[in-house]
Write an enzyme that holds these catalytic residues in place. Structure first.
Site, mmCIF file in Angstrom:
data_model
loop_
_atom_site.group_PDB
_atom_site.id
_atom_site.type_symbol
_atom_site.label_atom_id
_atom_site.label_comp_id
_atom_site.label_asym_id
_atom_site.label_seq_id
_atom_site.Cartn_x
_atom_site.Cartn_y
_atom_site.Cartn_z
ATOM 1 N N GLY A 13 19.123 -20.184 25.788
ATOM 2 C CA GLY A 13 19.751 -20.817 24.617
ATOM 3 C C GLY A 13 18.732 -21.320 23.613
ATOM 4 O O GLY A 13 18.789 -22.469 23.179
ATOM 5 N N SER A 15 17.934 -20.041 20.464
ATOM 6 C CA SER A 15 18.010 -19.638 19.051
ATOM 7 C C SER A 15 18.067 -20.849 18.129
ATOM 8 O O SER A 15 17.889 -20.732 16.915
ATOM 9 C CB SER A 15 19.226 -18.737 18.815
ATOM 10 O OG SER A 15 20.414 -19.429 19.125
ATOM 11 N N SER A 143 20.627 -34.626 30.935
ATOM 12 C CA SER A 143 21.049 -35.497 29.828
ATOM 13 C C SER A 143 21.134 -36.930 30.329
ATOM 14 O O SER A 143 21.446 -37.161 31.507
ATOM 15 C CB SER A 143 22.428 -35.074 29.321
ATOM 16 O OG SER A 143 22.960 -36.066 28.465
ATOM 17 N N TYR A 156 31.027 -32.488 31.115
ATOM 18 C CA TYR A 156 29.626 -32.431 30.687
ATOM 19 C C TYR A 156 28.770 -33.352 31.565
ATOM 20 O O TYR A 156 27.714 -32.966 32.071
ATOM 21 C CB TYR A 156 29.525 -32.834 29.213
ATOM 22 C CG TYR A 156 28.123 -32.791 28.650
ATOM 23 C CD1 TYR A 156 27.561 -31.590 28.217
ATOM 24 C CD2 TYR A 156 27.348 -33.953 28.543
ATOM 25 C CE1 TYR A 156 26.270 -31.544 27.698
ATOM 26 C CE2 TYR A 156 26.058 -33.911 28.030
ATOM 27 C CZ TYR A 156 25.531 -32.712 27.604
ATOM 28 O OH TYR A 156 24.257 -32.668 27.095
ATOM 29 N N ALA A 158 29.403 -34.468 34.564
ATOM 30 C CA ALA A 158 29.315 -33.949 35.941
ATOM 31 C C ALA A 158 28.336 -32.779 36.004
ATOM 32 O O ALA A 158 27.539 -32.666 36.946
ATOM 33 C CB ALA A 158 30.697 -33.513 36.412
ATOM 34 N N LYS A 160 25.718 -32.257 34.128
ATOM 35 C CA LYS A 160 24.331 -32.716 33.962
ATOM 36 C C LYS A 160 23.857 -33.511 35.185
ATOM 37 O O LYS A 160 22.668 -33.495 35.525
ATOM 38 C CB LYS A 160 24.195 -33.538 32.679
ATOM 39 C CG LYS A 160 24.396 -32.704 31.403
ATOM 40 C CD LYS A 160 23.388 -31.567 31.318
ATOM 41 C CE LYS A 160 23.474 -30.805 30.017
ATOM 42 N NZ LYS A 160 22.460 -29.738 29.915
HETATM 43 P P1 NAD Z 1 22.547 -26.787 20.697
HETATM 44 O O1 NAD Z 1 24.024 -26.677 20.737
HETATM 45 O O2 NAD Z 1 21.872 -26.794 19.389
HETATM 46 O O3 NAD Z 1 21.874 -25.646 21.593
HETATM 47 C C1 NAD Z 1 22.456 -25.148 22.763
HETATM 48 C C2 NAD Z 1 22.048 -23.693 22.884
HETATM 49 O O4 NAD Z 1 22.616 -23.137 24.079
HETATM 50 C C3 NAD Z 1 22.582 -22.844 21.714
HETATM 51 O O5 NAD Z 1 21.543 -22.001 21.245
HETATM 52 C C4 NAD Z 1 23.686 -22.024 22.354
HETATM 53 O O6 NAD Z 1 23.915 -20.773 21.727
HETATM 54 C C5 NAD Z 1 23.138 -21.861 23.757
HETATM 55 N N1 NAD Z 1 24.179 -21.470 24.698
HETATM 56 C C6 NAD Z 1 25.428 -21.991 24.817
HETATM 57 N N2 NAD Z 1 26.113 -21.334 25.748
HETATM 58 C C7 NAD Z 1 25.279 -20.383 26.250
HETATM 59 C C8 NAD Z 1 25.415 -19.399 27.243
HETATM 60 N N3 NAD Z 1 26.569 -19.252 27.915
HETATM 61 N N4 NAD Z 1 24.362 -18.600 27.510
HETATM 62 C C9 NAD Z 1 23.204 -18.722 26.827
HETATM 63 N N5 NAD Z 1 23.018 -19.646 25.858
HETATM 64 C C10 NAD Z 1 24.061 -20.470 25.579
HETATM 65 O O7 NAD Z 1 22.232 -28.109 21.508
HETATM 66 P P2 NAD Z 1 20.869 -28.850 21.853
HETATM 67 O O8 NAD Z 1 21.056 -30.253 21.457
HETATM 68 O O9 NAD Z 1 19.689 -28.101 21.391
HETATM 69 O O10 NAD Z 1 20.973 -28.802 23.455
HETATM 70 C C11 NAD Z 1 20.045 -28.135 24.294
HETATM 71 C C12 NAD Z 1 20.197 -28.699 25.695
HETATM 72 O O11 NAD Z 1 19.860 -30.094 25.677
HETATM 73 C C13 NAD Z 1 21.615 -28.612 26.248
HETATM 74 O O12 NAD Z 1 21.571 -28.310 27.625
HETATM 75 C C14 NAD Z 1 22.157 -30.011 26.038
HETATM 76 O O13 NAD Z 1 23.183 -30.326 26.923
HETATM 77 C C15 NAD Z 1 20.903 -30.837 26.271
HETATM 78 N N6 NAD Z 1 20.945 -32.177 25.691
HETATM 79 C C16 NAD Z 1 20.997 -32.361 24.350
HETATM 80 C C17 NAD Z 1 21.029 -33.656 23.846
HETATM 81 C C18 NAD Z 1 21.057 -33.952 22.376
HETATM 82 O O14 NAD Z 1 21.138 -35.139 22.027
HETATM 83 N N7 NAD Z 1 21.007 -32.993 21.510
HETATM 84 C C19 NAD Z 1 21.009 -34.744 24.722
HETATM 85 C C20 NAD Z 1 20.965 -34.521 26.077
HETATM 86 C C21 NAD Z 1 20.921 -33.228 26.560
#
Ligand code: NAD
Length: 249
Positions: A13, A15, A143, A156, A158, A160
């Site tokens: 993920g 991109s 998370s 979500y 659960a 994490k």
């Molecule tokens: P984001 O939504 O910008 O990025 C998530 C990425 O995962 C996207 O590129 C999406 O296309 C990809 N994705 C989704 N489903 C997929 C699949 N089935 N197969 C392959 N790729 C898939 O979010 P982010 O904030 O960059 O989150 C990245 C990670 O960090 C996630 O696991 C999220 O739960 C975790 N996270 C984020 C935050 C925050 O505050 N942003 C906090 C805690 C944890």
């Protein structure tokens, strides 16, 4: 940080958001980077171009991480185009702002499928070559919600929490093969995932963060790079909390 140089690093993920920042940072440490995407090929190719423009090596590969066959196909494609994956960052994740009583079984299965089963699918598939080579790094993105809970996305939370438990067990299983497995647990990071619905909501969360700002994706990426580097060679089964000092209840 010599150990990252010339290693093949897959970031699921990647991109956009945290995954994108991590792909860019690992490339700056001279890893050969695999940018995995599920929907947005164009954005993934953009990350590849950015890396190549900085003199790095990268490819974009499709896979829905919740689908084991997709993950196997991704491994075959990476094998043909680049080689064996040495560093795996399980970053792909989705969330959904709903109360538990509003969730369908499909909602539950989809979030668990991507966030938790995706970690299993990729770790199982890509650890095989790491085991043969007796070197590997796996970093799982959990998370803060795993620790503090949330009043609007139990699936979500659960998923994490499951990622943290899986991290501990994978670390024990893979330690004999010189593979470390750790988690990074972000707080509130400025990405598409945390677009607040109102200024009021944003101020509410900011009020809880001692550093008084949201985190930047590059601040998560830096922690991932550290855990992949030789400076973290004796760290496994741990959780690195990157959250601006947000306290657990
Ligand atoms: P984001 O939504 O910008 O990025 C998530 C990425 O995962 C996207 O590129 C999406 O296309 C990809 N994705 C989704 N489903 C997929 C699949 N089935 N197969 C392959 N790729 C898939 O979010 P982010 O904030 O960059 O989150 C990245 C990670 O960090 C996630 O696991 C999220 O739960 C975790 N996270 C984020 C935050 C925050 O505050 N942003 C906090 C805690 C944890």
């Amino acid at each position: 940080m010599t150990e990252i140089k010339d290693k093949i690093a897959l970031i699921t993920g990647s991109s956009r958001g945290i995954g994108r920042a991590t792909a860019l940072e690992l490339a700056r440490e001279k890893a050969k980077v695999v940018v995995n995407y599920v929907k947005n090929k164009e954005k993934a190719e953009e990350v590849v171009s950015l890396i190549k423009n900085e003199g790095g090596e990268a490819i974009a590969v499709y896979a829905d991480v919740s689908n084991p066959q997709d993950v196997e196909n991704m491994k075959a494609t990476i094998g043909q185009l680049m080689g064996e994956v040495n560093i795996l960052v399980n970053n792909a994740g989705i969330h959904q702002h709903l109360k538990s009583w509003e969730l369908s079984s499909d909602d539950w299965n989809r979030v668990i499928g991507v966030n938790l089963t995706g970690v299993f699918n990729c770790s199982k598939t890509f650890s095989k070559d790491m085991i043969s080579r007796k070197w590997g790094r796996i970093v799982n993105i959990s998370s803060i919600i795993a620790d503090i809970g949330t009043d609007h996305e139990v699936h979500y939370a659960a998923s994490k929490g499951g990622v943290l438990s899986a991290t501990k067990s994978l670390a024990l299983e893979l330690a004999p093969y010189n593979i470390t497995v750790n988690a990074v647990s972000p707080g509130y990071i400025k990405t598409d995932m945390t677009k607040f619905s109102s200024e009021e909501e944003k101020l509410y969360y900011l009020g809880k963060i001692p550093l008084k700002r949201l985190g930047h994706p590059s601040e998560i990426a830096d922690s991932v790079v550290f855990l992949c580097s030789d400076k973290a060679s004796y760290i496994t089964g741990q959780v690195l909390h990157v959250n601006g000092g947000l306290a657990f209840p």
